[in-house]
Design a protein around this motif. Structure first.
Motif, PDB file in Angstrom:
ATOM      1  N   ILE A  21     -40.652  -1.909 -19.200  1.00 26.67           N
ATOM      2  CA  ILE A  21     -41.047  -3.314 -19.241  1.00 26.67           C
ATOM      3  C   ILE A  21     -42.042  -3.571 -18.115  1.00 26.67           C
ATOM      4  O   ILE A  21     -41.870  -3.059 -17.006  1.00 26.67           O
ATOM      5  N   GLU A  24     -41.457  -8.397 -14.395  1.00 27.40           N
ATOM      6  CA  GLU A  24     -40.768  -9.500 -15.054  1.00 27.40           C
ATOM      7  C   GLU A  24     -41.157 -10.874 -14.522  1.00 27.40           C
ATOM      8  O   GLU A  24     -40.657 -11.879 -15.000  1.00 27.40           O
ATOM      9  N   THR A  29     -44.910 -11.642 -22.586  1.00 28.55           N
ATOM     10  CA  THR A  29     -44.070 -11.451 -23.763  1.00 28.55           C
ATOM     11  C   THR A  29     -44.471 -10.152 -24.457  1.00 28.55           C
ATOM     12  O   THR A  29     -44.330 -10.009 -25.670  1.00 28.55           O
ATOM     13  N   LEU A  56     -34.049  -8.545 -16.023  1.00 27.92           N
ATOM     14  CA  LEU A  56     -35.307  -8.773 -16.718  1.00 27.92           C
ATOM     15  C   LEU A  56     -35.497 -10.250 -17.029  1.00 27.92           C
ATOM     16  O   LEU A  56     -36.625 -10.726 -17.118  1.00 27.92           O
ATOM     17  N   ARG A  65     -38.142 -11.814 -22.996  1.00 30.89           N
ATOM     18  CA  ARG A  65     -38.351 -10.427 -22.614  1.00 30.89           C
ATOM     19  C   ARG A  65     -37.944  -9.496 -23.754  1.00 30.89           C
ATOM     20  O   ARG A  65     -36.976  -9.777 -24.464  1.00 30.89           O
TER      21      ARG A  65
END
Length: 227
Positions: A21, A24, A29, A56, A65
């Protein structure tokens, strides 16, 4: 050569992003094939916030997320002052706080519901700082007040304990500014009778504003024989 190197770095970073990811805190998105999009809300706005483990989600700052399918995630609701946690809606409905889920499906919605009303923190109490500079007699006493009612009259209650001269109230001693602050500087004499006083000088001071705020301070000095 430099351009080619830059393109290569960009490709490598893009490949790494498929497995991880992005930061954060950027409101991103971003997603990837097969990921589930988790959307979290806190209701009403200002009633509290929700954080996830792994960290997250931190809503209302970061509320949307992507997560890997099958990942175990815990959501914890934190009420703000004046509110209490009431219940979960969406995928966490029926669970206590915190809520634990295994991510599944394309989308997943979680809402933390809070009840109550905002209770602002009490304003800080006024403060009074006093001091003496220079030798007495001929010294200067100072007083600084902060956090009092803005544009207010300041009254002083003064009790001189050494020498034991008793108490007096000084109405309208000072005026606060628009921020509730005031200051004073002036001479502190040692002539409490026909002869100059020699010895310790102590007084207790309470400053009061028109709104009922007050602060206490103690002032000490030493009066010496003139000459």
């Amino acid at each position: 050569m430099l351009l080619a190197a830059a393109v290569l770095v960009a490709v490598l970073l893009a490949g790494a992003a498929q497995a991880r990811i992005p930061p954060e805190t950027d409101g991103s998105t971003y997603t990837w094939a097969g990921a589930a999009t988790v959307t979290v809300d806190a209701s009403p706005w200002g009633g509290g916030y929700v954080r996830s483990a792994p960290y997250l989600i931190d809503c209302p700052l970061a509320c949307v997320r992507p997560f890997d399918q099958g990942r175990d995630v815990t959501f914890t609701a934190y009420p703000t002052p004046g509110f209490t946690f009431d219940s979960w809606q969406g995928a966490c409905a029926g669970q206590a706080n915190p809520c634990s889920l295994k991510i599944a499906g394309a989308t997943l919605d979680v809402t933390a519901v809070f009840t109550g009303h905002y209770v602002p923190p009490p304003p800080p109490a006024p403060t009074l700082t006093v001091g003496v500079s220079g030798p007495c007699p001929g010294c200067t006493a100072s007083a600084v007040g902060t956090g009092f009612a803005p544009n207010s009259t300041i009254d002083l209650d003064v009790t001189i304990t050494s020498p034991p001269l008793g108490s007096v109230t000084l109405p309208g001693f000072a005026e606060t500014d628009a921020n509730g602050n005031w200051s004073y500087a002036g001479p502190l004499g040692c002539d409490f009778g026909e002869d100059p006083y020699v010895g310790p000088f102590d007084e207790d001071i309470t400053a009061r504003d028109s709104a009922g705020g007050s602060a206490f301070a103690h002032l000490s000095a030493m009066c010496v024989a003139p000459g």
